[in-house]
Design an enzyme around this catalytic site. Structure first.
Site, PDB file in Angstrom:
ATOM      1  CG  HIS A 306      -5.024  17.534  11.824  1.00 49.78           C
ATOM      2  ND1 HIS A 306      -4.536  16.942  12.960  1.00 49.78           N
ATOM      3  CD2 HIS A 306      -5.388  16.539  10.983  1.00 49.78           C
ATOM      4  CE1 HIS A 306      -4.597  15.627  12.804  1.00 49.78           C
ATOM      5  NE2 HIS A 306      -5.111  15.349  11.623  1.00 49.78           N
ATOM      6  CG  ASP A 363      -9.556  14.494   4.730  1.00 49.11           C
ATOM      7  OD1 ASP A 363      -9.379  13.382   4.207  1.00 49.11           O
ATOM      8  OD2 ASP A 363      -9.738  14.654   5.948  1.00 49.11           O
TER       9      ASP A 363
END
Ligand code: CMC
Length: 428
Positions: A306, A363
């Site tokens: 991320h 996700d």
């Protein structure tokens, strides 16, 4: 004394104000930079640029902390509901019972769309992508309420918020039903937000629909977990569109389009495709971890890493528990969950992932849950949009109320041709 940062340029010294957030984040205030020095800053991708002051969401990527209006995401996910979370994000405080009832009542009672809107769905080609449909239909709402979309009228903003929150699930469910050739049903105002969405999406007119309370609860939590994430691409889009004083429908329509891209709202789909590929090729998880580490192989472990989180994404821990809740039920066995667990187990102990601080993100497990809820892959980003809606609204509203309100208009460094004379076609 107010702190400043000193900039020296061409023998002159400039004092730039330092501003500090409530969690200690510091920024150099460069709003007067061009006026005083003639310089602008250069920061493609906004890696070091704060675009606004905001008191909605705080996240600390090093420590893996996410707070909505100061409340930890773990507590909100466990104790709140999506509607209450939406209220908190949009209005700044947890609602009283009376405020929550009012908000919920108005969201429930605006859930139908104008009958003419149903005609739009016949106008799209067969099997359109639901994100394109949702964005187009949300944008079109501005035509139905064009006398009530002032961005400076509190009551008109309030009713637009109710309409958007109420109608997006209907619009989203219709986009799915149209793609599978099913009639467009009316919402059921006796149900909660997530349950109503599931019913609109899946119920058949010829059969009684049984609400799966566990599925509705899991979906409600997923919506909460996606509800805001400060200045990401789609949220910044909503703010930029809103900064021209465009109405809320237009700003949300644009934000949905920004979310559609695979670098933003599309990664949960990529995770499922990756897990499927691993399974189809014999389920050798180690082989794919090795591929992800190979600098000469473009393959990456989807759902890992991320831009901001350099630790566990706190949302991923909650989603992993939810995945078990839904996938451990008899009849919901999902072989891809087993693969995902193996992949995580290996990756988080691997030096490459530890050194680069690559952890599972939001996700990694969410797609598996959507899959278990029978939500087709191209609807995954739509689910993200439904969750992110209150965040977009809250950020748009905060911008409109900001005393520093300004139209967004970045500068650029021009690198094109110098002034030159037009060359007639026959001479080129
Ligand atoms: N698998 C293998 N290596 C990776 C991965 C991964 N998933 N992610 C990053 N790396 C490596 C990358 O190769 C780079 O290595 P090096 O320094 O040797 O060049 C290093 O880690 C830093 O990566 P980066 O691409 O410079 O980092 P970034 O902050 O620009 O990108 C990211 C962040 C999320 C795009 C990236 O981690 C990625 O592509 N992850 C997979 C896709 C994904 O899961 N996306 C969902 C993001 S969360 C949803 C949202 O907020 O919208």
């Amino acid at each position: 004394m107010a702190k400043t940062v000193t900039l020296t340029y061409e023998g002159k010294t400039y004092e730039l104000p330092l501003i500090e957030g409530s969690a200690g984040e510091k920024a150099i205030d460069i709003t007067a930079l061009r006026k005083t020095t003639g310089l602008i800053t250069f920061d493609p991708g906004f890696m070091s640029t704060g675009s606004c002051k905001s008191n909605i969401t705080f996240l600390n990527g090093e420590k893996g902390i996410l707070l909505y209006r100061g409340y930890p995401i773990e507590q909100i996910a466990e104790k709140s509901s999506f509607i209450e979370t939406a209220y908190l994000l949009i209005y700044g405080e947890l609602p009283t019972r009376e405020q929550l009832d009012y908000f919920e009542y108005h969201i429930i009672h605006h859930s139908m769309v104008h009958e003419s809107i149903k005609n739009f769905y016949d106008g799209f080609p067969n099997n359109p992508h639901p994100m394109a449909v949702c964005s187009a239909v949300v944008g079109s709402l501005a035509t139905f309420y064009q006398n009530e979309i002032s961005v400076r009228d509190e009551r008109e903003i309030e009713i637009t918020i109710h309409r958007l929150m109420a109608k997006l699930p209907t619009i989203a469910a219709y986009s799915y039903r149209k793609s599978v050739g099913r009639p467009l049903p009316y919402p059921d105002n006796s149900l909660g937000y997530a349950a109503n969405f599931l019913k609109m999406k899946f119920a058949l007119p010829c059969e009684e629909y049984q609400i799966d309370e566990d599925a509705a609860k899991v979906l409600d939590v997923l919506l909460i977990l996606h509800a805001d994430h400060e200045q990401n691409c789609s949220t910044s889009t909503a703010r930029i569109v809103g900064s021209s004083m465009s109405n809320l429908f237009a700003s949300i329509s644009a934000a949905i389009y920004a979310l559609w891209g695979p670098l933003h709202g599309g990664a949960n789909q990529a995770v499922i495709e990756m897990l499927q590929e691993i399974q189809d090729n014999g389920g050798d998880v180690n082989k794919y971890v090795a591929k992800a580490k190979d600098a000469n192989d473009p393959f990456r472990l989807m759902g890992f890493g991320h831009r901001v989180y350099k630790n566990f994404d706190p949302r991923s821990r909650i989603i992993k528990k939810l995945a078990h809740k839904i996938l451990d039920k008899p009849g919901n066995k999902e072989p891809l969950l087993e693969l995902a667990l193996q992949l995580e187990e290996i990756a988080i102990k691997d030096d490459y992932f530890i050194e680069k601080k690559l952890y599972p993100n939001v996700d990694f497990y969410s797609g598996l849950i959507y899959k278990a809820l029978n939500i087709p892959i191209n609807m995954f980003p739509v689910m993200f949009a439904m969750g992110r809606l209150p965040g977009w609204i809250a950020q748009w509203k905060e911008l409109q109320e900001d005393e520093d309100f300004k139209i967004s208009r970045p500068r650029q460094i021009y690198t094109g041709a110098e002034k030159r004379d037009y060359v007639p076609l026959e001479s080129r």
